[in-house]
Design a protein around this motif. Structure first.
Motif, PDB file in Angstrom:
ATOM      1  N   GLN A  97      41.814  43.971  31.169  1.00  0.00           N
ATOM      2  CA  GLN A  97      41.559  45.398  31.342  1.00  0.00           C
ATOM      3  C   GLN A  97      41.485  46.051  29.971  1.00  0.00           C
ATOM      4  N   GLY A 124      47.401  34.340  44.225  1.00  0.00           N
ATOM      5  CA  GLY A 124      47.078  34.606  45.611  1.00  0.00           C
ATOM      6  C   GLY A 124      47.402  33.393  46.445  1.00  0.00           C
ATOM      7  N   PHE A 147      44.592  33.501  38.807  1.00  0.00           N
ATOM      8  CA  PHE A 147      43.550  34.291  38.156  1.00  0.00           C
ATOM      9  C   PHE A 147      44.082  34.890  36.856  1.00  0.00           C
ATOM     10  N   TYR A 170      42.859  38.309  34.644  1.00  0.00           N
ATOM     11  CA  TYR A 170      41.991  39.469  34.531  1.00  0.00           C
ATOM     12  C   TYR A 170      42.262  40.141  33.191  1.00  0.00           C
ATOM     13  N   PHE A 208      46.131  40.438  32.592  1.00  0.00           N
ATOM     14  CA  PHE A 208      46.942  40.286  33.792  1.00  0.00           C
ATOM     15  C   PHE A 208      46.721  38.912  34.410  1.00  0.00           C
ATOM     16  N   ARG A 231      49.961  43.085  26.654  1.00  0.00           N
ATOM     17  CA  ARG A 231      49.028  43.818  25.794  1.00  0.00           C
ATOM     18  C   ARG A 231      48.771  43.015  24.536  1.00  0.00           C
ATOM     19  N   LEU A 271      46.644  39.553  46.574  1.00  0.00           N
ATOM     20  CA  LEU A 271      46.715  39.133  45.184  1.00  0.00           C
ATOM     21  C   LEU A 271      47.886  39.879  44.550  1.00  0.00           C
ATOM     22  N   VAL A 272      48.820  39.121  43.976  1.00  0.00           N
ATOM     23  CA  VAL A 272      49.988  39.728  43.333  1.00  0.00           C
ATOM     24  C   VAL A 272      49.849  39.573  41.826  1.00  0.00           C
ATOM     25  N   PHE A 273      50.037  40.665  41.116  1.00  0.00           N
ATOM     26  CA  PHE A 273      49.821  40.684  39.672  1.00  0.00           C
ATOM     27  C   PHE A 273      51.131  40.624  38.896  1.00  0.00           C
ATOM     28  N   GLY A 316      38.215  49.184  34.336  1.00  0.00           N
ATOM     29  CA  GLY A 316      38.734  48.431  35.464  1.00  0.00           C
ATOM     30  C   GLY A 316      39.099  47.022  35.048  1.00  0.00           C
ATOM     31  N   LEU A 317      39.344  46.174  36.022  1.00  0.00           N
ATOM     32  CA  LEU A 317      39.760  44.806  35.750  1.00  0.00           C
ATOM     33  C   LEU A 317      38.573  43.862  35.847  1.00  0.00           C
TER      34      LEU A 317
END
Lengths: 116, 114
Positions: free
Chosen positions: B38, B94, B34, B36, B90, B109, B102-104, B43-44
């Motif tokens: 932010q 998973g 994934f 994401y 991010f 940035r 789920l590990v991020f 939020g994400l």
């Protein structure tokens, strides 16, 4: 219409206090999560509940206690707050898909907790 | 256990230029991957995801990512960056079976210069 909603959005409290953060999802998902995002933006899972049953419990101090009254709600209660608990806490939900619970997460907008 | 590495902490791109954000994962089986985004104080939001099939996946806001199993990578790309793309990105991995979390990654940035 918010899919995953958290309250409050901001929480400022003194050390030693007890506080709760609430989370609700209207997506019909069967699994909910709490993640902590520290000051360096690192996201780490804390807990996960599936149909009100605790399935993931990472190494988190006992002062943190999740509660899931039903599969649409997952609350986080924190006792004896410490300065290091200051962070943004995110709630998320998912539904088992293709044999996995990591099929897809929907996140709330977060609760910024500041302990002074 | 799965893990994710995002080697770039910050990236600055000129508006209109192309973008590539790097992500490397570690997982013993077929991963779910994934990206994401932010925005500040938000939020994400899910940009895109890969489960199986075509290794080039399209997402929202003109983003795409390519899964390369041989390199354990899932890099995010956009052909032309807009100022509104400035945010934290991010990558997450998973597991494909059971009660997998789920590990991020640590995030990248993105700064967009005029």
């Amino acid at each position: 219409d918010t899919a995953v909603s958290q309250t409050p959005k901001y929480l400022v409290t003194q050390m030693g206090n007890d506080k709760s953060i609430k989370c609700e999802q209207n997506l019909g998902h069967d699994t909910m999560y709490w993640y902590k995002q520290d000051s360096k933006k690192f996201l780490k899972i804390m807990f996960s509940y599936n149909n009100k049953e605790l399935i993931i419990n990472e190494t988190v101090p006992n002062r943190f206690s999740p509660k899931s009254p039903d599969k649409a709600h997952l609350n986080l209660h924190i006792n004896s707050l410490e300065l290091g608990d200051s962070a943004v806490y995110f709630c998320a939900s998912s539904q088992m898909g293709q044999g996995s619970f990591s099929y897809g997460y929907t996140f709330g907008s977060g609760t910024r907790l500041t302990v002074v | 256990a799965q893990s994710v590495t995002q080697p770039d902490i910050h990236i600055t791109v000129s508006e209109g230029a192309s973008l590539e954000l790097r992500c490397n994962y570690s997982y013993g089986a077929t991963p779910y991957l994934f990206w994401y985004v932010q925005s500040p104080g938000q939020g994400l939001q899910l940009l895109l995801k890969y489960f199986s099939g075509d290794t080039l996946v399209q997402g929202i806001k003109g983003f795409e990512a390519e899964f390369k199993r041989s390199q354990s990578s899932f890099n995010l790309r956009k052909p032309s960056v807009h100022w509104s793309d400035a945010a934290e990105y991010f990558c997450a991995v998973g597991g494909s079976t059971g009660f997998q979390k789920l590990v991020f990654g640590t995030g990248t940035r993105l700064l967009v210069s005029p």
